[in-house]
Structures are given as structure tokens and as C-alpha cells.
Scaffold this motif. Sequence first.
Motif, PDB file in Angstrom:
ATOM      1  N   GLU A 170       0.812  -1.218   0.000  1.00  0.00           N
ATOM      2  CA  GLU A 170       0.000   0.000   0.000  1.00  0.00           C
ATOM      3  C   GLU A 170       0.848   1.272   0.000  1.00  0.00           C
ATOM      4  OE1 GLU A 170      -3.898   0.602   2.301  1.00  0.00           O
ATOM      5  OE2 GLU A 170      -2.372   1.516   3.584  1.00  0.00           O
ATOM      6  N   ASN A 171       1.866   1.331   0.842  1.00  0.00           N
ATOM      7  CA  ASN A 171       2.686   2.542   0.918  1.00  0.00           C
ATOM      8  C   ASN A 171       3.417   2.816  -0.385  1.00  0.00           C
ATOM      9  OD1 ASN A 171       1.931   3.062   3.555  1.00  0.00           O
ATOM     10  ND2 ASN A 171       3.660   1.946   4.429  1.00  0.00           N
ATOM     11  N   GLU A 172       3.940   1.747  -1.016  1.00  0.00           N
ATOM     12  CA  GLU A 172       4.622   1.913  -2.293  1.00  0.00           C
ATOM     13  C   GLU A 172       3.651   2.392  -3.362  1.00  0.00           C
ATOM     14  OE1 GLU A 172       7.017  -0.867   0.175  1.00  0.00           O
ATOM     15  OE2 GLU A 172       4.891  -0.602  -0.283  1.00  0.00           O
ATOM     16  N   PHE A 173       2.432   1.862  -3.338  1.00  0.00           N
ATOM     17  CA  PHE A 173       1.430   2.263  -4.317  1.00  0.00           C
ATOM     18  C   PHE A 173       1.021   3.723  -4.119  1.00  0.00           C
ATOM     19  CE2 PHE A 173      -3.152   2.141  -5.768  1.00  0.00           C
ATOM     20  CZ  PHE A 173      -2.840   2.194  -7.115  1.00  0.00           C
ATOM     21  N   LYS A 174       0.921   4.141  -2.864  1.00  0.00           N
ATOM     22  CA  LYS A 174       0.587   5.533  -2.582  1.00  0.00           C
ATOM     23  C   LYS A 174       1.654   6.479  -3.123  1.00  0.00           C
ATOM     24  CE  LYS A 174      -0.965   6.764   1.462  1.00  0.00           C
ATOM     25  NZ  LYS A 174      -1.139   6.878   2.921  1.00  0.00           N
ATOM     26  N   ASP A 175       2.919   6.137  -2.896  1.00  0.00           N
ATOM     27  CA  ASP A 175       4.009   6.975  -3.390  1.00  0.00           C
ATOM     28  C   ASP A 175       3.973   7.072  -4.911  1.00  0.00           C
ATOM     29  OD1 ASP A 175       4.878   7.387  -0.820  1.00  0.00           O
ATOM     30  OD2 ASP A 175       6.404   5.820  -0.883  1.00  0.00           O
ATOM     31  N   TRP A 176       3.677   5.950  -5.564  1.00  0.00           N
ATOM     32  CA  TRP A 176       3.607   5.938  -7.024  1.00  0.00           C
ATOM     33  C   TRP A 176       2.432   6.778  -7.531  1.00  0.00           C
ATOM     34  CZ3 TRP A 176      -0.381   3.632  -9.976  1.00  0.00           C
ATOM     35  CH2 TRP A 176      -0.157   3.614 -11.350  1.00  0.00           C
ATOM     36  N   LEU A 177       1.284   6.642  -6.872  1.00  0.00           N
ATOM     37  CA  LEU A 177       0.088   7.360  -7.305  1.00  0.00           C
ATOM     38  C   LEU A 177       0.258   8.867  -7.139  1.00  0.00           C
ATOM     39  CD1 LEU A 177      -2.629   6.610  -8.498  1.00  0.00           C
ATOM     40  CD2 LEU A 177      -3.597   6.565  -6.185  1.00  0.00           C
ATOM     41  N   LYS A 178       1.093   9.276  -6.178  1.00  0.00           N
ATOM     42  CA  LYS A 178       1.332  10.703  -5.970  1.00  0.00           C
ATOM     43  C   LYS A 178       2.120  11.338  -7.115  1.00  0.00           C
ATOM     44  CE  LYS A 178       0.947  10.690  -0.928  1.00  0.00           C
ATOM     45  NZ  LYS A 178       1.637  10.806   0.379  1.00  0.00           N
ATOM     46  N   LEU A 195       1.067  10.879 -10.072  1.00  0.00           N
ATOM     47  CA  LEU A 195       0.002  11.133 -11.043  1.00  0.00           C
ATOM     48  C   LEU A 195      -1.043  12.113 -10.535  1.00  0.00           C
ATOM     49  CD1 LEU A 195      -0.658   7.421 -12.136  1.00  0.00           C
ATOM     50  CD2 LEU A 195       0.802   9.096 -13.276  1.00  0.00           C
ATOM     51  N   LEU A 196      -1.253  12.104  -9.217  1.00  0.00           N
ATOM     52  CA  LEU A 196      -2.311  12.911  -8.615  1.00  0.00           C
ATOM     53  C   LEU A 196      -1.761  13.759  -7.481  1.00  0.00           C
ATOM     54  CD1 LEU A 196      -5.048  10.113  -8.312  1.00  0.00           C
ATOM     55  CD2 LEU A 196      -4.867  11.835 -10.116  1.00  0.00           C
ATOM     56  N   PRO A 197      -2.460  14.845  -7.128  1.00  0.00           N
ATOM     57  CA  PRO A 197      -2.043  15.657  -5.981  1.00  0.00           C
ATOM     58  C   PRO A 197      -2.009  14.821  -4.702  1.00  0.00           C
ATOM     59  CG  PRO A 197      -3.690  16.816  -7.280  1.00  0.00           C
ATOM     60  CD  PRO A 197      -3.634  15.415  -7.817  1.00  0.00           C
ATOM     61  N   ASN A 198      -1.093  15.153  -3.819  1.00  0.00           N
ATOM     62  CA  ASN A 198      -0.918  14.378  -2.588  1.00  0.00           C
ATOM     63  C   ASN A 198      -2.185  14.282  -1.752  1.00  0.00           C
ATOM     64  OD1 ASN A 198       1.702  14.175  -3.428  1.00  0.00           O
ATOM     65  ND2 ASN A 198       2.614  15.203  -1.668  1.00  0.00           N
ATOM     66  N   ASP A 199      -2.887  15.415  -1.620  1.00  0.00           N
ATOM     67  CA  ASP A 199      -4.080  15.397  -0.770  1.00  0.00           C
ATOM     68  C   ASP A 199      -5.168  14.497  -1.349  1.00  0.00           C
ATOM     69  OD1 ASP A 199      -4.531  17.032  -2.938  1.00  0.00           O
ATOM     70  OD2 ASP A 199      -5.561  18.607  -1.812  1.00  0.00           O
ATOM     71  N   ARG A 200      -5.243  14.418  -2.681  1.00  0.00           N
ATOM     72  CA  ARG A 200      -6.245  13.555  -3.298  1.00  0.00           C
ATOM     73  C   ARG A 200      -5.891  12.091  -3.072  1.00  0.00           C
ATOM     74  NH1 ARG A 200      -7.284  14.735  -9.347  1.00  0.00           N
ATOM     75  NH2 ARG A 200      -7.917  16.723  -8.429  1.00  0.00           N
ATOM     76  N   VAL A 201      -4.599  11.770  -3.140  1.00  0.00           N
ATOM     77  CA  VAL A 201      -4.170  10.397  -2.894  1.00  0.00           C
ATOM     78  C   VAL A 201      -4.485   9.996  -1.456  1.00  0.00           C
ATOM     79  CG1 VAL A 201      -2.186   8.838  -2.771  1.00  0.00           C
ATOM     80  CG2 VAL A 201      -2.369  10.480  -4.658  1.00  0.00           C
ATOM     81  N   GLU A 202      -4.235  10.903  -0.520  1.00  0.00           N
ATOM     82  CA  GLU A 202      -4.540  10.601   0.880  1.00  0.00           C
ATOM     83  C   GLU A 202      -6.034  10.362   1.073  1.00  0.00           C
ATOM     84  OE1 GLU A 202      -2.436   9.930   3.175  1.00  0.00           O
ATOM     85  OE2 GLU A 202      -0.655  10.460   2.008  1.00  0.00           O
ATOM     86  N   GLU A 203      -6.873  11.118   0.350  1.00  0.00           N
ATOM     87  CA  GLU A 203      -8.321  10.925   0.438  1.00  0.00           C
ATOM     88  C   GLU A 203      -8.720   9.551  -0.083  1.00  0.00           C
ATOM     89  OE1 GLU A 203     -10.358  14.011  -1.585  1.00  0.00           O
ATOM     90  OE2 GLU A 203      -9.638  15.615  -0.268  1.00  0.00           O
ATOM     91  N   ILE A 204      -8.060   9.112  -1.155  1.00  0.00           N
ATOM     92  CA  ILE A 204      -8.369   7.816  -1.742  1.00  0.00           C
ATOM     93  C   ILE A 204      -8.162   6.698  -0.727  1.00  0.00           C
ATOM     94  CG2 ILE A 204      -7.585   6.112  -3.457  1.00  0.00           C
ATOM     95  CD1 ILE A 204      -6.986   8.473  -5.327  1.00  0.00           C
TER      96      ILE A 204
END
Length: 260
Positions: free
Chosen positions: A131-139, A141-150
Amino acid sequence: MSETYSIGQFSKKTGTTIRTLHYYDELELLKPSIITESGRRYYSDDNIVQLQKIISLKFLGYSLEEIREFLHLSDWNLMDSLLFQREEMLKKKAHLERVIRALDNAIDLTESQGQVNSSIFLMIIHNIQMENEFKDWLKRLLPNDRVEEIFNISDERERELNRLTADIVIKLKEAVGENPENPSVQELVGHIFTLTAEIVGGEDVLFHEIIENEQLVESELENDPLFLASPFSKKEEEWLEKAMEIYLESRGADQYDSTS
């Protein structure tokens, strides 16, 4: 004068096995106060204090090797050591929490699906693990705050999403070999995009901000094939890729392309 205890008495008094006391002696963690010529070991009240130090440091997570070093020092930087150990414990806590989440999801999936396909089961577990690696990767592509919301969803919502994902994957696997243009196949592919769009914040986000960065996505996956676990075989992935291309063409996905 300090009272002395045979190794058996000391074992009973402290709740420590004789085997452990011998082992601590070998490691020079806890030496008996007296060893007679016949080899009999006797412990004192000072040994009880020493044993309490060992037990306390073990409770804090220190290895026996680290404890031995600490006990042989007249002075050691307690604060630095405690801060380091706390950080290590927080990492272990986070790991245990992820394991518990994975088990909860696996139990829920088994209860809702019955016999679960092993590839789907492993996909759910792997994605929680990464999960943490996926979050870093998704950031990227998307703004950090939006990734945290996801990722800021309830446990129940996470289990619900996994149930929905598992259901779609099962039906897609059953459909492999059919014409990718079949309405039933295209409906299943549509469910994938609808569910993904809901997770990331809408179709505009999915198509404009993620699919538009297709080259970056493919590059990441090629560099780390274990990044995301796929429940599909190579043959199934090729079939699904074709079905997705047909779906995107039917949706006019190029309307989201900022260069058009």
C-alpha cells in the motif's frame, strides 16, 4: 550478606527456566555469583536485579546481543537508544496492523465468496502489503491530498471494494475466450472503469490524469513487475487488454486527451 540460591531455587523464584539461565551464562549476560569446584551454580539477590534489567530490555525489543553490550557498559546513551527502539517498534506495529487488515479482508472475502480463487486472494493480500509503495507511485500522477483521500476510507469500505473487485475478476476470468466485443464482456470492463473512477474521484480524474499518463504507468510496472499483483495469467491479460481497448474506443476516451 546477600542470600544465595541454587539454580533450581533461582529458577523458581524468578520464573526463568534453568535452560534459559544456562544460556544467559554462556552469553555472559547473567553469570552466577558463585560456581563451586564441583560446578554447582549459586545466584544472589544481585543476580535478580541483573535479570530484571535483561527482562526489561527484552520487553523493549532489544536483542540479547544488544542487551549484553548495554550491561557491560558503565554508561550508555539511553535516550538515543530508546528513541531508536521506539521507531523500530512503530514500524513493527504498522506491519502488524497491515497483517491484521489483510487477515480481516481475507476472512470477509472468504465469507462472501466461499471458495476464493488463489490468484484473487493473493492480489488482495499483496496490494495491502504494498500500500505505501502504491501511494508513493500514485502521488506522481495525482495531488498528494487527493491520494490521501483515496486511501482514507473505513475498514468496511475497504472490504466492500475488495468484494466488488473479486466479483468482477471472477466473472472476467469466466468470460476469457469470448469475443471481447460481446456486450456482456464490455459490461464487465465498464464495471472495472466505473469502480476505479469512483475510487480515484471521478471519470475526469481517471481518464484525464491517470490514463493520459499511460507511458509513466507502463514504465513503473515494467521496472517493478511485483509492484501490483495481477490475478490474471498472461493469456488472460492479453484478452482483457483487447477488451479494454474496445471499451475505451466506444467511450471516445480521446475526449479526455488534453492534446486533442
